[in-house]
Design an enzyme around this catalytic site. Structure first.
Site, PDB file in Angstrom:
ATOM      1  N   LYS A   1     -33.441 -32.902  45.344  1.00 37.20           N
ATOM      2  CA  LYS A   1     -33.329 -32.406  43.693  1.00 37.20           C
ATOM      3  C   LYS A   1     -31.994 -31.773  43.399  1.00 37.20           C
ATOM      4  CE  LYS A   1     -34.486 -29.227  41.039  1.00 37.20           C
ATOM      5  NZ  LYS A   1     -33.004 -29.258  40.278  1.00 37.20           N
TER       6      LYS A   1
ATOM      7  N   GLY B   1     -29.405 -21.931  46.955  1.00 36.28           N
ATOM      8  CA  GLY B   1     -29.330 -21.443  45.610  1.00 36.28           C
ATOM      9  C   GLY B   1     -29.585 -19.870  45.696  1.00 36.28           C
ATOM     10  N   SER B   2     -30.019 -19.375  44.728  1.00 37.31           N
ATOM     11  CA  SER B   2     -30.256 -17.935  44.375  1.00 37.31           C
ATOM     12  C   SER B   2     -31.340 -17.139  45.185  1.00 37.31           C
ATOM     13  CB  SER B   2     -30.450 -17.660  43.032  1.00 37.31           C
ATOM     14  OG  SER B   2     -31.550 -18.158  42.707  1.00 37.31           O
ATOM     15  N   THR B   3     -31.169 -16.112  45.385  1.00 42.52           N
ATOM     16  CA  THR B   3     -32.282 -15.251  46.353  1.00 42.52           C
ATOM     17  C   THR B   3     -33.378 -15.191  45.365  1.00 42.52           C
ATOM     18  OG1 THR B   3     -30.408 -13.986  47.383  1.00 42.52           O
ATOM     19  CG2 THR B   3     -32.771 -12.968  47.394  1.00 42.52           C
TER      20      THR B   3
ATOM     21  N   GLY C   1     -35.118 -18.613  45.950  1.00 44.57           N
ATOM     22  CA  GLY C   1     -35.678 -18.798  47.234  1.00 44.57           C
ATOM     23  C   GLY C   1     -37.094 -17.958  47.723  1.00 44.57           C
TER      24      GLY C   1
ATOM     25  N   GLU D   1     -30.472 -21.009  52.046  1.00 44.37           N
ATOM     26  CA  GLU D   1     -29.282 -20.325  52.058  1.00 44.37           C
ATOM     27  C   GLU D   1     -29.014 -19.579  50.635  1.00 44.37           C
ATOM     28  OE1 GLU D   1     -26.644 -20.609  54.191  1.00 44.37           O
ATOM     29  OE2 GLU D   1     -27.837 -21.364  55.505  1.00 44.37           O
TER      30      GLU D   1
ATOM     31  N   CYS E   1     -20.757 -18.969  47.048  1.00 47.78           N
ATOM     32  CA  CYS E   1     -21.647 -17.997  47.665  1.00 47.78           C
ATOM     33  C   CYS E   1     -21.097 -16.955  48.598  1.00 47.78           C
ATOM     34  CB  CYS E   1     -22.821 -18.924  48.519  1.00 47.78           C
ATOM     35  SG  CYS E   1     -22.051 -19.761  49.690  1.00 47.78           S
TER      36      CYS E   1
ATOM     37  N   GLU F   1     -24.721  -9.782  42.637  1.00 45.23           N
ATOM     38  CA  GLU F   1     -24.061 -11.037  42.772  1.00 45.23           C
ATOM     39  C   GLU F   1     -23.396 -11.350  41.468  1.00 45.23           C
ATOM     40  OE1 GLU F   1     -25.747 -14.838  43.956  1.00 45.23           O
ATOM     41  OE2 GLU F   1     -24.029 -15.203  45.117  1.00 45.23           O
TER      42      GLU F   1
HETATM   43  P1  NAD Z   1     -30.569 -21.667  41.534  1.00 46.02           P
HETATM   44  O1  NAD Z   1     -31.350 -20.783  42.300  1.00 46.02           O
HETATM   45  O2  NAD Z   1     -30.749 -21.130  40.066  1.00 46.02           O
HETATM   46  O3  NAD Z   1     -30.870 -23.180  41.502  1.00 46.02           O
HETATM   47  C1  NAD Z   1     -30.766 -23.669  42.795  1.00 46.02           C
HETATM   48  C2  NAD Z   1     -31.525 -25.106  42.694  1.00 46.02           C
HETATM   49  O4  NAD Z   1     -32.975 -24.681  42.720  1.00 46.02           O
HETATM   50  C3  NAD Z   1     -31.504 -25.791  41.298  1.00 46.02           C
HETATM   51  O5  NAD Z   1     -31.539 -26.948  41.775  1.00 46.02           O
HETATM   52  C4  NAD Z   1     -32.606 -25.410  40.620  1.00 46.02           C
HETATM   53  O6  NAD Z   1     -33.194 -26.403  39.601  1.00 46.02           O
HETATM   54  C5  NAD Z   1     -33.650 -25.181  41.793  1.00 46.02           C
HETATM   55  N1  NAD Z   1     -34.753 -24.498  41.430  1.00 46.02           N
HETATM   56  C6  NAD Z   1     -34.912 -23.406  40.514  1.00 46.02           C
HETATM   57  N2  NAD Z   1     -36.261 -22.874  40.523  1.00 46.02           N
HETATM   58  C7  NAD Z   1     -36.920 -23.722  41.355  1.00 46.02           C
HETATM   59  C8  NAD Z   1     -38.159 -23.371  41.656  1.00 46.02           C
HETATM   60  N3  NAD Z   1     -39.057 -22.655  41.358  1.00 46.02           N
HETATM   61  N4  NAD Z   1     -38.523 -24.277  42.687  1.00 46.02           N
HETATM   62  C9  NAD Z   1     -37.942 -25.273  43.288  1.00 46.02           C
HETATM   63  N5  NAD Z   1     -36.296 -25.529  42.838  1.00 46.02           N
HETATM   64  C10 NAD Z   1     -36.077 -24.488  41.795  1.00 46.02           C
HETATM   65  O7  NAD Z   1     -28.981 -21.159  42.036  1.00 46.02           O
HETATM   66  P2  NAD Z   1     -27.643 -21.897  41.242  1.00 46.02           P
HETATM   67  O8  NAD Z   1     -27.475 -21.050  40.052  1.00 46.02           O
HETATM   68  O9  NAD Z   1     -27.641 -23.427  40.979  1.00 46.02           O
HETATM   69  O10 NAD Z   1     -26.551 -21.348  42.434  1.00 46.02           O
HETATM   70  C11 NAD Z   1     -26.208 -20.303  42.612  1.00 46.02           C
HETATM   71  C12 NAD Z   1     -26.660 -19.473  43.606  1.00 46.02           C
HETATM   72  O11 NAD Z   1     -26.881 -20.145  44.764  1.00 46.02           O
HETATM   73  C13 NAD Z   1     -25.913 -18.117  43.988  1.00 46.02           C
HETATM   74  O12 NAD Z   1     -26.841 -17.284  44.196  1.00 46.02           O
HETATM   75  C14 NAD Z   1     -25.124 -18.513  45.113  1.00 46.02           C
HETATM   76  O13 NAD Z   1     -25.047 -17.656  45.979  1.00 46.02           O
HETATM   77  C15 NAD Z   1     -26.247 -19.355  45.924  1.00 46.02           C
HETATM   78  N6  NAD Z   1     -25.482 -20.256  46.797  1.00 46.02           N
HETATM   79  C16 NAD Z   1     -25.644 -20.033  48.041  1.00 46.02           C
HETATM   80  C17 NAD Z   1     -25.110 -20.702  49.086  1.00 46.02           C
HETATM   81  C18 NAD Z   1     -25.223 -20.534  50.611  1.00 46.02           C
HETATM   82  O14 NAD Z   1     -24.701 -21.202  51.367  1.00 46.02           O
HETATM   83  N7  NAD Z   1     -26.063 -19.251  51.181  1.00 46.02           N
HETATM   84  C19 NAD Z   1     -24.235 -21.995  48.846  1.00 46.02           C
HETATM   85  C20 NAD Z   1     -24.194 -22.250  47.243  1.00 46.02           C
HETATM   86  C21 NAD Z   1     -24.754 -21.425  46.465  1.00 46.02           C
END
Ligand code: NAD
Length: 492
Positions: free
Chosen positions: A183, A236-238, A241, A259, A294, A393
């Site tokens: 996704k 994605g975000s903490t 996660g 991640e 990130c 962040e």
């Molecule tokens: P986000 O957590 O908002 O979304 C990431 C993904 O998760 C999207 O595809 C979103 O649709 C999905 N998602 C959201 N809620 C969900 C749920 N309840 N169940 C399943 N999927 C869900 O993050 P973002 O705004 O897309 O990305 C930015 C964040 O990602 C920042 O915090 C950044 O630090 C982190 N990030 C981390 C790394 C790493 O390698 N550690 C790399 C890139 C980005």
């Protein structure tokens, strides 16, 4: 010329299931271009039924084709062909990627496409290298540890580097013999569809790599909770996660790779031999993708004595950026992904200045370029560790600066109460560097440099609330395998 007209690009849309594009049939979401805030497509939101179709297709293909059961080198060959096709179609992919994301087309062509193709090649090489091991046991027994794929891996990706983040997750999962349902982020959903078509062209069995589009709350949640998903790989975000961990726990205790976010320090000692090099390193780490990275080195912790000169040099580099739409080859500075995110960045900066912080440069929205969302490169001084801009962040081009006197104070300022994704240490003294490496609680520490490279062999992943497990490296392939123990008594 790499410039292109965004209105000329044909955007593939829909889900990708069983080797073909599948139109949506329910709710949709308008998708905007960050460069000019124009809606350019309506994204179908996959319901739980559509997710079920994609997962069951992946499971069926995993069970009935030779992807997992055949010779691993055949899987590797298909993955290598896929990588070749990604490079051969680089310009088309780069335009699609740049169109709807924050990635300037020049950077996508020079970095993101070759990085992604080579990342897939790197993981393809592991397909026949991690079969398991023979265990040391008594001589009339044979102990085996057999590596097996999970079956269906759910991969959930963020928007900040849509293709590279997705291929980083998909590469090791596929190389290990799994099927994948991806996704992408609902803000950058389309470029991966073209990659999926190229996977079929490369010979991947239809169904081994499916894509479902939609929001996290509807599509992502249904994917994570699906009973046929064997493992979840998330970037994605903490906060998300944590929600995914809960969903996993409530739906079968699925293993996870997470991640997550970061607030990474750049610790600079006054003995650095080349202050210009440090200035470039710090500037790149906060200006690249306008800080939407990130591992952005968003907290400069600098020894007093070097502070004024270093901040001056970083500011000079920041003033030289060329903001513009992602489809212009002249652009060196990315837009912010959305207007709400622009407002969030500005809110944190405003409140931090209200608490006594000082904007050395920036601190404002950039005059709109074709209605796009742009924020000035910003350096905030006179800040303390409890201020919002230092704690949170920001995911934008905002660097905070804190000064220290001695090593102990520097290392202590570099610590973060929540995150531990990455850190940079800059010094001419190797002993000091190694002490800092040991003291800093982060998944990656770079010394006298900063940022990920094409050394895919070096795993990446966070400590503390920055994540669980590793992407990249051998560890990423192992994380997509489970290990069956077998003990055979042949004593007779
Ligand atoms: P986000 O957590 O908002 O979304 C990431 C993904 O998760 C999207 O595809 C979103 O649709 C999905 N998602 C959201 N809620 C969900 C749920 N309840 N169940 C399943 N999927 C869900 O993050 P973002 O705004 O897309 O990305 C930015 C964040 O990602 C920042 O915090 C950044 O630090 C982190 N990030 C981390 C790394 C790493 O390698 N550690 C790399 C890139 C980005």
């Amino acid at each position: 010329m790499l410039d292109f007209n965004p209105n000329d690009i044909a955007v593939p849309n829909g889900h990708f299931i069983d080797g073909t594009l599948v139109a949506g049939n329910g709710d949709t979401l308008p998708v905007r271009r960050p460069s000019d805030n124009q809606v350019y497509a309506d994204l179908p939101i996959a319901s739980a039924e559509v997710v079920d179709r994609a997962v069951m297709s992946a499971q069926r293909t995993f069970r009935t084709t030779s992807w997992a059961s055949g010779a691993p080198r055949e899987r590797a060959r298909i993955l290598r062909r896929w990588a070749d096709l990604i490079e051969a179609n680089g310009v088309e992919l780069a335009q699609l990627e740049a169109l709807g994301s924050t990635r300037p087309v020049k950077d996508v062509i020079a970095v993101d496409i070759p990085y992604s193709a080579d990342c897939i090649r790197f993981f393809a090489e592991y397909a026949d290298k991690l079969g398991g091991e023979v265990a040391a046991t008594r001589s009339d027994h044979l102990g085996l540890v057999i590596a097996e794929p999970y079956g269906v891996v759910a991969a959930i990706a963020p928007w900040n580097f849509p293709i590279t983040q997705a291929t980083t997750k998909i590469g090791p999962a596929l190389a290990a013999g799994n099927a994948v349902v991806l996704k992408p982020s609902e803000m950058t959903p389309f470029s991966m569809l073209r990659l999926a078509e190229l996977a079929i062209e490369a010979g991947m069995p239809p169904g081994i790599f499916n894509i479902v589009q939609g929001t996290g709350a509807v599509t992502g949640d249904a994917l994570c909770r699906h009973p046929a998903v064997g493992k979840i790989s998330f970037t994605g975000s903490t906060r998300t996660g944590a929600a995914i961990m809960a969903a996993s726990a409530e739906s079968g205790v699925k293993p996870l790779t997470l991640e997550l976010g970061g607030k990474s320090p750049q610790l600079v000692f006054a003995d650095v031999p080349d202050l210009d090099k440090v200035a470039r390193s710090v500037a790149n780490s906060i200006l690249g993708n306008a800080g939407q990275v990130c591992v952005a080195g968003s907290r400069l912790i600098v020894q007093r004595g070097a502070e004024a000169e270093l901040v001056d040099r970083i500011a000079a580099l920041a003033r030289a950026v060329r903001p513009g739409p992602t489809w212009s080859s002249d652009t060196s500075y990315a837009p912010i992904i959305s207007t709400p995110q622009l407002d969030r960045i500005d809110g944190i900066v405003r409140r931090t200045i209200g608490e006594g912080g000082e904007a050395v440069i920036g601190g404002r929205r950039l005059a709109a370029i074709q209605d796009g969302a742009f924020y000035e490169p910003t350096i905030l001084a006179r800040v303390s560790s409890d201020m919002e801009a230092v704690r949170e962040e920001i995911f934008g081009p905002v660097l905070t600066v804190q000064a220290f006197d001695d090593e102990e104070e520097g290392v202590s300022l570099a610590a973060h109460p929540v995150y531990g994704l990455a850190a940079g240490v800059h010094t001419g003294d190797i002993s000091k560097a190694l002490r800092a490496v040991r003291a800093i609680k982060a998944g990656t520490v770079w010394v006298n440099r900063y940022g990920r490279t094409t050394d895919y062999v070096i795993p990446t992943g966070g400590y503390n609330s920055s994540g669980i497990g590793k992407d990249l490296g051998r560890q990423a392939v192992e994380a997509n395998l489970r290990f069956k123990s077998v003990l055979i008594d042949f004593a007779g």
